[in-house]
Design a protein around this motif. Sequence first.
Motif, PDB file in Angstrom:
ATOM      1  N   VAL A   5       5.401  37.934 -14.597  1.00  0.00           N
ATOM      2  CA  VAL A   5       6.167  36.502 -14.288  1.00  0.00           C
ATOM      3  C   VAL A   5       5.913  36.183 -12.724  1.00  0.00           C
ATOM      4  CG1 VAL A   5       8.261  35.284 -14.309  1.00  0.00           C
ATOM      5  CG2 VAL A   5       7.779  37.323 -15.945  1.00  0.00           C
ATOM      6  N   VAL A   6       5.463  35.148 -12.504  1.00  0.00           N
ATOM      7  CA  VAL A   6       5.229  34.639 -11.078  1.00  0.00           C
ATOM      8  C   VAL A   6       6.066  33.231 -10.875  1.00  0.00           C
ATOM      9  CG1 VAL A   6       2.951  35.672 -11.097  1.00  0.00           C
ATOM     10  CG2 VAL A   6       3.249  33.224 -11.509  1.00  0.00           C
ATOM     11  N   THR A   7       6.280  32.881  -9.757  1.00  0.00           N
ATOM     12  CA  THR A   7       7.236  31.882  -9.590  1.00  0.00           C
ATOM     13  C   THR A   7       7.163  31.207  -8.209  1.00  0.00           C
ATOM     14  OG1 THR A   7       9.336  30.612  -9.865  1.00  0.00           O
ATOM     15  CG2 THR A   7       9.277  32.880  -9.242  1.00  0.00           C
ATOM     16  N   ASP A   8       7.525  30.126  -7.800  1.00  0.00           N
ATOM     17  CA  ASP A   8       7.656  29.435  -6.643  1.00  0.00           C
ATOM     18  C   ASP A   8       6.389  29.620  -5.480  1.00  0.00           C
ATOM     19  OD1 ASP A   8      10.470  28.369  -6.253  1.00  0.00           O
ATOM     20  OD2 ASP A   8      10.578  30.391  -7.313  1.00  0.00           O
ATOM     21  N   VAL A   9       5.221  28.890  -6.087  1.00  0.00           N
ATOM     22  CA  VAL A   9       3.875  29.048  -5.558  1.00  0.00           C
ATOM     23  C   VAL A   9       3.996  28.245  -4.337  1.00  0.00           C
ATOM     24  CG1 VAL A   9       1.482  28.763  -5.690  1.00  0.00           C
ATOM     25  CG2 VAL A   9       2.965  29.724  -7.434  1.00  0.00           C
ATOM     26  N   HIS A  10       4.394  26.885  -4.456  1.00  0.00           N
ATOM     27  CA  HIS A  10       4.630  25.843  -3.506  1.00  0.00           C
ATOM     28  C   HIS A  10       3.361  25.487  -2.610  1.00  0.00           C
ATOM     29  CE1 HIS A  10       9.140  25.233  -3.498  1.00  0.00           C
ATOM     30  NE2 HIS A  10       9.075  26.382  -4.111  1.00  0.00           N
ATOM     31  N   GLY A  11       2.209  25.500  -3.704  1.00  0.00           N
ATOM     32  CA  GLY A  11       0.868  24.900  -3.023  1.00  0.00           C
ATOM     33  C   GLY A  11       0.214  26.048  -2.235  1.00  0.00           C
ATOM     34  N   ASP A  12       0.643  27.150  -2.265  1.00  0.00           N
ATOM     35  CA  ASP A  12       0.098  28.446  -1.855  1.00  0.00           C
ATOM     36  C   ASP A  12      -0.947  28.952  -2.569  1.00  0.00           C
ATOM     37  OD1 ASP A  12      -0.491  30.465   0.196  1.00  0.00           O
ATOM     38  OD2 ASP A  12       1.647  30.623   0.728  1.00  0.00           O
ATOM     39  N   THR A 228       4.007  28.936   5.579  1.00  0.00           N
ATOM     40  CA  THR A 228       4.934  27.785   5.367  1.00  0.00           C
ATOM     41  C   THR A 228       6.356  28.423   5.043  1.00  0.00           C
ATOM     42  OG1 THR A 228       4.117  28.021   3.040  1.00  0.00           O
ATOM     43  CG2 THR A 228       3.011  26.798   4.644  1.00  0.00           C
ATOM     44  N   GLU A 229       7.120  27.319   5.294  1.00  0.00           N
ATOM     45  CA  GLU A 229       8.774  27.513   5.057  1.00  0.00           C
ATOM     46  C   GLU A 229       8.841  26.588   3.895  1.00  0.00           C
ATOM     47  OE1 GLU A 229      10.837  29.581   5.726  1.00  0.00           O
ATOM     48  OE2 GLU A 229       9.731  30.564   7.495  1.00  0.00           O
ATOM     49  N   LYS A 230       9.482  27.101   2.574  1.00  0.00           N
ATOM     50  CA  LYS A 230       9.772  26.483   1.348  1.00  0.00           C
ATOM     51  C   LYS A 230      11.008  26.458   0.828  1.00  0.00           C
ATOM     52  CE  LYS A 230       5.150  25.771   1.502  1.00  0.00           C
ATOM     53  NZ  LYS A 230       4.363  24.402   2.179  1.00  0.00           N
ATOM     54  N   GLN A 231      11.508  25.696   0.031  1.00  0.00           N
ATOM     55  CA  GLN A 231      12.535  25.568  -0.597  1.00  0.00           C
ATOM     56  C   GLN A 231      12.749  24.489  -1.632  1.00  0.00           C
ATOM     57  OE1 GLN A 231      14.910  28.038  -1.060  1.00  0.00           O
ATOM     58  NE2 GLN A 231      15.466  26.647  -2.774  1.00  0.00           N
TER      59      GLN A 231
END
Length: 231
Positions: A5-12, A228-231
């Motif tokens: 399970v992977v999550t929260d890539v945010h374009g990275d 990068t800082e993501k949320q």
Amino acid sequence: MRHAVVTDVHGDTARLRAVLEGIREQRVDRVVCLGDVFECRVGKREVDGYEFGGRLADVFDPDPELARLLDGVLLVRGNQEERIRALVPDHRLPEWTRPLLDAPLEHRTGFALYCHGHPLPWRELEPGLWCPAEADFPGRALVHGHHHRSALYRLWPGGTGPVRVERLPLRFGTPVPLAPDGRYVVNVGSVTRCAPDRGPSPVWAVVDEAAATVTYHRAPVPPSAQPTEKQ
């Protein structure tokens, strides 16, 4: 069945590639991505009244490499995908974005509910530490993202009072058994870089439904990954 399970890539893209390389070393039956693959550049407070100006790059980075890397992965959509879908007219979206933007909100098995987590009822256990303790889910585990923290909780029914939450210790690479009579919340952690107090990244988890275990893993940060800082 063993789910990576992977999550929260945010374009990275670079960190996602590193995680998928790590997953190839694991014997899993399925890879599941719990959303926020993209990073929407329009904040949630700016959505009302926003008018699309014709440039996809003003809303998000339309990188088809993300779709290529996730080809064959079971996809769940996150709040970033929902925001992009609301901001960009349908006819302006490239075809390769649609599996990501139109993915279902959840994936259910007899063992667990897999979702991004943004619609869940969140409770702040302590300052900055959130858990969807009151969520209603079938099976033994709720597996989610959104909060960018690798954490494992056991839920203890409180009768007429609130559910008691026990945070369990975890060590990366070591399977944690889930008791047959227990209910658990599995916060996977993020692929993208997160705040230092939320633990390491990029990370992912393997949920072995047959063995009833969850194992957290971390990948080395690739040199090409941009902070990068993501949320």
